[in-house]
Design an enzyme around this catalytic site. Structure first.
Site, PDB file in Angstrom:
ATOM      1  N   LYS A  27       0.777  -0.893   0.130  1.00 37.19           N
ATOM      2  CA  LYS A  27      -0.094  -0.680  -0.101  1.00 37.19           C
ATOM      3  C   LYS A  27       0.888   1.483   0.237  1.00 37.19           C
ATOM      4  O   LYS A  27       0.205   2.342   0.977  1.00 37.19           O
ATOM      5  CB  LYS A  27      -0.913   0.405   0.941  1.00 37.19           C
ATOM      6  CG  LYS A  27      -1.892  -1.256   1.924  1.00 37.19           C
ATOM      7  CD  LYS A  27      -2.629  -1.349   2.518  1.00 37.19           C
ATOM      8  CE  LYS A  27      -1.722  -1.831   4.050  1.00 37.19           C
ATOM      9  NZ  LYS A  27      -3.088  -1.826   4.950  1.00 37.19           N
ATOM     10  N   ASP A  57      -5.561  -5.378  10.911  1.00 36.57           N
ATOM     11  CA  ASP A  57      -7.230  -5.319  10.735  1.00 36.57           C
ATOM     12  C   ASP A  57      -7.753  -5.872  10.232  1.00 36.57           C
ATOM     13  O   ASP A  57      -9.214  -5.359  11.132  1.00 36.57           O
ATOM     14  CB  ASP A  57      -7.017  -3.412  10.067  1.00 36.57           C
ATOM     15  CG  ASP A  57      -5.891  -3.902   8.167  1.00 36.57           C
ATOM     16  OD1 ASP A  57      -6.440  -5.479   7.988  1.00 36.57           O
ATOM     17  OD2 ASP A  57      -6.330  -2.637   7.317  1.00 36.57           O
TER      18      ASP A  57
HETATM   19  C1  GLC Z   1      -2.529  -4.877   2.686  1.00 34.75           C
HETATM   20  C2  GLC Z   1      -2.485  -5.713   3.491  1.00 34.75           C
HETATM   21  C3  GLC Z   1      -2.412  -6.483   4.487  1.00 34.75           C
HETATM   22  C4  GLC Z   1      -4.559  -5.425   5.236  1.00 34.75           C
HETATM   23  C5  GLC Z   1      -4.818  -4.912   3.638  1.00 34.75           C
HETATM   24  C6  GLC Z   1      -5.833  -3.886   4.548  1.00 34.75           C
HETATM   25  O1  GLC Z   1      -3.650  -6.018   1.851  1.00 34.75           O
HETATM   26  O2  GLC Z   1      -1.188  -6.543   3.434  1.00 34.75           O
HETATM   27  O3  GLC Z   1      -2.041  -7.256   5.955  1.00 34.75           O
HETATM   28  O4  GLC Z   1      -5.265  -6.200   5.739  1.00 34.75           O
HETATM   29  O5  GLC Z   1      -3.298  -4.273   3.401  1.00 34.75           O
HETATM   30  O6  GLC Z   1      -5.701  -2.654   5.395  1.00 34.75           O
END
Ligand code: GLC
Length: 454
Positions: free
Chosen positions: A155, A191
């Site tokens: 991200k 999360d």
């Molecule tokens: C990305 C991260 C993951 C998280 C997701 C939503 O995929 O790698 O850990 O849960 O974003 O935020």
């Protein structure tokens, strides 16, 4: 939308039921590989163990700090669990300057510790002992509730000297450097786990936590016997454990090439993590707007859009040069529009291209393009969810969801449900509930469970 040429043009975004079935099968296979110790290393979806083995019972009490890092904002929260399934939350959002996002790990964690210190002072809670849960939403190998090794950034984050490091230790050291001795880091969680815990706090049938926001991922409740890599003593005392699927990485070994488009390939090439998170890049908020920008640019070049616009050259120039100009939030606004006035769509076209006169036909066409991109995203999420629901195989499975795309897109939920119904085993009822501050309340709940065990 009646233009058959544009329909044909967007066809590659429309996944047929048989393509979705194939995605569903491949996804299920990756989950099995992720859980099995012999195939784990080769699985796209690593199915990380979270070490969370208890769902909340609603009686949890106490004051907890929570940190939430990994979405659009960094937040610090003070959560008061009050028993009776109730909680109150006070929080503050802190920006993370771009230079820190791509700086060193030490800078990032010092920044986090400083925000935490400011928050604790502002809330005047710094005198008493404060247990803390850290929602850190990136792929991590957990070695326990408090020990979590970062596998890689996703991200848009890219801080040096942090991969393969224990995020719990980095945070603890940064807090110690600031002298906040009253704060104890009790738990690290994703999360998705926070979302599952916060929804389970209110609904005892919740078994899945889903995020469709900046990124996309899910976690679910698995039987310990299916989790090869879980330590045997943890299988003796408890029957269940939450698994963080890290499904964003599904497709990284080539399994989704049969449905990916050239637009997906361009989006990937422009990202800092090329070749990684390919399923996520077809679904989440960080990428949906870009997919529309690229498709709109090509459609305009091929004379499928803005046919009568005096502004066409300007439109082409903006779409070509201004990477990121079409925001994911615009997809939501466009699909929320009412016929026949298209107020939002008109405003967006004015914002983007400065067009004075907007043609209704262009509005209809743009809306159709947004629908195709969002519907594909929702369909992909739906088959993944159906895979998990069927694995869990209980009569009633509730899915807790959070994230900007799910919350703000007016049709995402409906698109998802239609496709889920096609893939969920008959006889299993599923429902989807919106999470209320999963990353905060969920972190507090995981910390509460941890402090109970302590
Ligand atoms: C990305 C991260 C993951 C998280 C997701 C939503 O995929 O790698 O850990 O849960 O974003 O935020």
């Amino acid at each position: 939308m009646q233009d058959p040429r544009l329909k044909e043009f967007m066809k590659e975004f429309t996944l047929s039921d048989s393509q979705l079935k194939e995605v569903y099968n491949r996804f299920g296979n990756e989950i099995r590989k992720g859980l099995n110790k012999d195939t784990h290393a080769k699985a796209d979806t690593k199915c990380f163990i979270t070490y969370v083995q208890d769902l909340p019972n609603g009686d949890e009490r106490g004051k907890f700090l929570a940190l939430d890092l990994g979405g659009t904002n960094f937040r610090v929260l003070l959560v008061t669990l009050k028993g009776h399934h109730d909680a109150t939350i006070v929080s503050n959002t802190y920006p993370i300057p771009q230079e820190i996002l791509v700086g060193t790990g030490e800078q990032l964690f010092d920044h986090i510790a400083k925000c935490l210190d400011d928050f604790v002072k502002a809330q005047q809670v710094g005198e008493s002992y404060l247990p803390l849960g850290f929602t850190f939403s990136f792929p991590c190998v957990q070695l326990g509730l408090k020990k979590s090794m970062l596998v890689r950034w996703t991200k848009g984050f890219q801080c040096s000297n942090t991969e393969n490091e224990d995020v719990g230790r980095l945070l603890k050291e940064a807090i110690a450097r600031r002298g906040n001795t009253e704060i104890e880091v009790l738990a690290l969680l994703n999360d998705t786990t926070g979302t599952l815990m916060s929804c389970a706090h209110r609904n005892a049938n919740c078994r899945i936590g889903l995020i469709v926001g900046t990124g996309c991922n899910a976690c679910y409740v698995e039987n310990v016997d299916c989790v090869d890599l879980l330590e045997p003593e943890l299988k003796r005392t408890k029957k269940k454990v939450i698994i963080n699927v890290e499904w964003g990485a599904f497709g990284d070994s080539g399994l989704l090439e049969f449905v990916r488009t050239d637009y997906d390939r361009i989006v990937d090439k422009m990202s800092p993590n090329i070749g990684q998170q390919l399923y996520e890049k077809m679904i989440s908020g960080m990428y949906l707007g870009e997919l529309v920008r690229l498709a709109l640019h090509k459609a305009t070049k091929e004379n499928l859009m803005f046919l009568r616009s005096a502004n066409k050259n300007k439109i082409l120039e903006v779409l070509n040069k201004e990477v990121g100009c079409f925001k994911t939030e615009m997809l939501s606004r466009i699909e929320a529009d009412t016929f026949p006035d298209f107020t939002n769509t008109k405003n967006i076209l004015k914002e983007l291209f400065g067009s004075e006169k907007v043609n209704i036909e262009d509005c209809q066409k743009l809306r159709f393009m947004c629908e195709c991109v969002a519907q594909r995203a929702a369909n992909l999420v739906a088959v993944g969810l159906a895979g998990l629901v069927n694995r869990i195989n209980e009569p009633n499975v509730v899915i807790g969801v959070d994230g900007s795309v799910y919350k703000h897109h007016p049709k995402f939920d409906a698109y998802m449900r239609v496709t889920m119904r096609k893939f969920v085993t008959p006889g299993i009822k599923f429902d989807i509930m919106l999470s209320e501050d999963g990353s905060g309340r969920g972190a507090a709940l995981v910390a509460a469970v941890a402090s109970r065990q302590k």
